[in-house]
Scaffold this motif. Sequence first.
Motif, mmCIF file in Angstrom:
data_model
loop_
_atom_site.group_PDB
_atom_site.id
_atom_site.type_symbol
_atom_site.label_atom_id
_atom_site.label_comp_id
_atom_site.label_asym_id
_atom_site.label_seq_id
_atom_site.Cartn_x
_atom_site.Cartn_y
_atom_site.Cartn_z
ATOM 1 N N TYR A 5 9.953 44.837 -12.981
ATOM 2 C CA TYR A 5 11.284 44.528 -12.759
ATOM 3 C C TYR A 5 12.010 45.290 -14.014
ATOM 4 O O TYR A 5 11.845 46.558 -14.203
ATOM 5 N N THR A 6 12.687 44.599 -14.756
ATOM 6 C CA THR A 6 13.690 45.044 -15.908
ATOM 7 C C THR A 6 12.886 45.021 -17.196
ATOM 8 O O THR A 6 13.592 45.031 -18.345
ATOM 9 N N GLY A 7 11.359 44.724 -17.159
ATOM 10 C CA GLY A 7 10.682 44.793 -18.339
ATOM 11 C C GLY A 7 10.401 43.570 -19.400
ATOM 12 O O GLY A 7 10.097 43.870 -20.257
ATOM 13 N N GLY A 8 10.834 42.274 -18.817
ATOM 14 C CA GLY A 8 10.771 41.240 -19.971
ATOM 15 C C GLY A 8 9.394 40.891 -20.359
ATOM 16 O O GLY A 8 9.281 40.796 -21.557
ATOM 17 N N PHE A 9 8.377 40.930 -19.424
ATOM 18 C CA PHE A 9 6.991 40.837 -19.963
ATOM 19 C C PHE A 9 6.645 41.901 -20.838
ATOM 20 O O PHE A 9 5.811 41.850 -21.916
ATOM 21 N N SER A 10 6.891 43.304 -20.393
ATOM 22 C CA SER A 10 6.480 44.473 -21.144
ATOM 23 C C SER A 10 7.222 44.310 -22.713
ATOM 24 O O SER A 10 6.386 44.734 -23.584
ATOM 25 N N LEU A 11 8.351 43.950 -22.676
ATOM 26 C CA LEU A 11 8.927 44.013 -24.108
ATOM 27 C C LEU A 11 8.630 43.037 -25.029
ATOM 28 O O LEU A 11 8.193 43.006 -26.145
ATOM 29 N N GLN A 12 8.056 41.787 -24.234
ATOM 30 C CA GLN A 12 7.360 40.813 -25.042
ATOM 31 C C GLN A 12 6.053 41.076 -25.890
ATOM 32 O O GLN A 12 5.486 40.824 -26.793
ATOM 33 N N ALA A 13 5.435 41.906 -24.939
ATOM 34 C CA ALA A 13 4.127 42.391 -25.210
ATOM 35 C C ALA A 13 4.121 43.217 -26.259
ATOM 36 O O ALA A 13 3.362 43.378 -27.327
ATOM 37 N N LEU A 14 5.132 44.098 -26.350
ATOM 38 C CA LEU A 14 5.596 45.236 -27.459
ATOM 39 C C LEU A 14 5.802 44.274 -28.766
ATOM 40 O O LEU A 14 5.444 44.591 -29.656
ATOM 41 N N ALA A 15 6.705 43.313 -28.557
ATOM 42 C CA ALA A 15 6.980 42.435 -29.848
ATOM 43 C C ALA A 15 5.722 41.685 -30.296
ATOM 44 O O ALA A 15 5.937 41.439 -31.414
ATOM 45 N N GLY A 16 4.773 41.374 -29.430
ATOM 46 C CA GLY A 16 3.744 40.978 -29.965
ATOM 47 C C GLY A 16 2.585 41.712 -30.661
ATOM 48 O O GLY A 16 1.536 41.218 -30.915
ATOM 49 N N GLY A 17 2.905 42.923 -30.415
ATOM 50 C CA GLY A 17 1.971 43.946 -31.187
ATOM 51 C C GLY A 17 1.052 44.862 -30.089
ATOM 52 O O GLY A 17 -0.177 45.223 -30.676
ATOM 53 N N ALA A 18 1.287 44.816 -29.009
ATOM 54 C CA ALA A 18 0.352 45.544 -27.956
ATOM 55 C C ALA A 18 0.269 47.134 -28.407
ATOM 56 O O ALA A 18 1.000 47.609 -29.032
ATOM 57 N N ALA A 19 -1.181 47.413 -28.476
ATOM 58 C CA ALA A 19 -1.479 48.703 -28.635
ATOM 59 C C ALA A 19 -0.676 49.798 -27.984
ATOM 60 O O ALA A 19 -0.416 50.862 -28.047
ATOM 61 N N GLU A 20 -0.569 49.405 -26.566
ATOM 62 C CA GLU A 20 0.144 50.178 -25.426
ATOM 63 C C GLU A 20 0.557 49.365 -24.317
ATOM 64 O O GLU A 20 -0.061 48.326 -24.044
ATOM 65 N N VAL A 21 1.477 49.804 -23.720
ATOM 66 C CA VAL A 21 2.060 48.758 -22.366
ATOM 67 C C VAL A 21 2.508 49.937 -21.533
ATOM 68 O O VAL A 21 3.215 50.507 -21.580
ATOM 69 N N LEU A 22 1.854 49.718 -20.214
ATOM 70 C CA LEU A 22 1.921 50.453 -19.073
ATOM 71 C C LEU A 22 2.949 49.569 -18.005
ATOM 72 O O LEU A 22 2.179 48.491 -17.708
ATOM 73 N N SER A 23 3.811 50.005 -17.757
ATOM 74 C CA SER A 23 4.745 48.944 -16.698
ATOM 75 C C SER A 23 4.974 49.643 -15.275
ATOM 76 O O SER A 23 5.232 50.862 -15.467
ATOM 77 N N ILE A 24 4.669 48.936 -14.313
ATOM 78 C CA ILE A 24 4.863 49.640 -13.134
ATOM 79 C C ILE A 24 5.810 48.716 -12.156
ATOM 80 O O ILE A 24 5.688 47.492 -11.907
ATOM 81 N N ASP A 25 6.689 49.755 -11.205
ATOM 82 C CA ASP A 25 7.332 49.083 -10.531
ATOM 83 C C ASP A 25 7.887 50.190 -9.413
ATOM 84 O O ASP A 25 8.047 51.280 -9.654
ATOM 85 N N SER A 26 8.227 49.493 -8.083
ATOM 86 C CA SER A 26 8.540 50.652 -7.193
ATOM 87 C C SER A 26 10.127 50.971 -6.962
ATOM 88 O O SER A 26 10.507 51.882 -6.461
#
Length: 396
Positions: free
Chosen positions: A229-250
Amino acid sequence: MARLILKPGKERSLLRRHPWVFAGSVAALDGRARAGDTVDVCTADGRVLARAACSPASQIRARVWSFDPEVVIDHAFFKRKVAEAVARRAAHPLLAGQEGVRLIHGESDGLPGVIADRYGPVVVVQLTSAGADKWREAIVGALVQATGCVAVYERSDSEVRGLEGLPPVAGCVFGELPEEPLTIVENGLTLEVDVVGGHKTGFYLDQRDNRLLTRHLAAGRRVLNCFCYTGGFSLQALAGGAAEVLSIDSSAPALAAAQRNLARNPALDAARAQWREDDVFQALRSLRAEGRKFDLIVLDPPKFAPSAAYAERAARAYKDINLLGFRLLDPGGILMSYSCSGGVGVELFQKIVAGAAVDAGVDARILHRLSAAADHPVGLAVPEGEYLKGLACQIG
């Protein structure tokens, strides 16, 4: 006042304080009542059990406003109930400082068919029952008084209104929306909210705590966020120090909003984020064919089963994505899998995920059982309100 008379023995659920009266439980309507009118719900021998809103077009023929038959259902009633719901959120320590909060959660707050979410200075209301629709003016006025908001926007455009014989309704019902894009701060991150065209009332506030848990789990991990969707989980993962984040939506518009959200948070490392417009089912298969592996996968799909009648079909879809998810995890990886389908209960969902793990040939253990945030309470008498359920499972 008209009386809705129950068949003998059909009062048991009401005595357990469940607020729905199904059409099959009704013997007769004594008097005249239009959609949304208040009626007394009576046992076969005439004892009044509750006051409810009548809905002649729905299989849920009445929804209870009060189990006290002496309570008057009027503007003062809604002013009191709305104020109580808002005050409960204001007093909850886990909600302190959050700019996006669910203020009213239907039956759990004693207001069946009423949803209200606050996004900073704006309140979005969704009225899905005949009773709620009838009392729109009182509910909106009570929200304005209880919150001091600058605008109330109505998003009564969900399909469930059709089951009540009601047309879709959307638009400002108080004040005017701000000209600038509406944003909220959630656990330190700035997110835009489209209350006019976004999903539900504009955002998925129910996943707030689960997004924060993702942040705590993400450090150093390769993260895959599906149905982003609009990246809520993705941004929190980045804020937590994720090495990389791939986000998929149609949805291309959703991905564009997600990238704007990333830009609104310059402290996050945008170079670690990738966005992919694709069908998630196909994308998961493609990633497996490519030999990709991840350490943390989030599966937060849309509602596959709107009711129990769709549960079997939904189970196959949940099984499919969870099987693919498990196969894309490296040993020690974590799958955070969710279902927002009311027709799929907690036990069935766990059984589906367990079956997917077996078919994937992995040993998995539950680290966390996941549910909606504290501003989405579930009434003990209304287990149907527990629509969001999830599991965080670690393999290896």
